[in-house]
Design a protein around this motif. Structure first.
Motif, PDB file in Angstrom:
ATOM      1  N   CYS A   1     -11.423   0.417  -1.719  1.00  0.00           N
ATOM      2  CA  CYS A   1     -10.694   1.617  -1.312  1.00  0.00           C
ATOM      3  C   CYS A   1     -11.692   2.750  -1.085  1.00  0.00           C
ATOM      4  CB  CYS A   1      -9.687   1.981  -2.392  1.00  0.00           C
ATOM      5  SG  CYS A   1      -8.576   3.291  -1.896  1.00  0.00           S
TER       6      CYS A   1
ATOM      7  N   VAL B   1       0.857  -1.188   0.000  1.00  0.00           N
ATOM      8  CA  VAL B   1       0.000   0.000   0.000  1.00  0.00           C
ATOM      9  C   VAL B   1       0.893   1.238   0.000  1.00  0.00           C
ATOM     10  CG1 VAL B   1      -1.810   1.290   1.190  1.00  0.00           C
ATOM     11  CG2 VAL B   1      -1.822  -1.220   1.260  1.00  0.00           C
TER      12      VAL B   1
ATOM     13  N   PHE C   1      -7.153   0.619   2.496  1.00  0.00           N
ATOM     14  CA  PHE C   1      -7.844  -0.432   1.751  1.00  0.00           C
ATOM     15  C   PHE C   1      -8.417  -1.468   2.694  1.00  0.00           C
ATOM     16  CE2 PHE C   1      -4.964   1.446  -1.205  1.00  0.00           C
ATOM     17  CZ  PHE C   1      -5.555   1.317  -2.455  1.00  0.00           C
TER      18      PHE C   1
END
Length: 114
Positions: A94, A60, A65
């Motif tokens: 997301c 990430v 997320f």
């Protein structure tokens, strides 16, 4: 499948593919063993639950997320990563937009097809 990408790839110049549904993808390098991909998620975008034969590690870079790997759901934030073994169902939502860096071994041949 092409044998490999160029040795050096400019993020400012490499093609960004609009996948629809608030997702965009940019290939950052690949050969016959490995592939790295940058994926942008717009606010509320979803990477639908799917599976494939490739090993995957996802990092990430930006945003938050809700990741589902094999039915286990975790909230992942910048600096977090996950390993997705071959044939394990996975997906991500997301809520506010973000960026993932995906690596695949072997490379995703379907990402290279026209």
């Amino acid at each position: 499948m092409s044998k490999q990408s160029n040795h050096f790839i400019s993020g400012a110049e490499a093609e960004i593919e609009d996948l629809g549904g608030g997702l965009k993808r940019q290939l950052l390098g690949y050969n016959h063993e490995l592939m790295m991909v940058k994926v942008w998620f717009a606010k509320g975008a979803e990477g639908y639950v799917h599976k494939h034969r490739h090993s995957q590690v996802t990092y990430v870079e930006e945003g938050e997320f809700q990741f589902n790997v094999g039915g286990e759901i975790k909230v992942m934030k910048p600096g977090d990563s996950c390993l997705i073994p071959p044939f394990v169902e996975h997906g991500a939502v997301c809520p506010n937009g973000g960026i993932l860096i995906d690596t695949f071994s072997p490379p995703r041949e379907d990402f290279l097809e026209d």
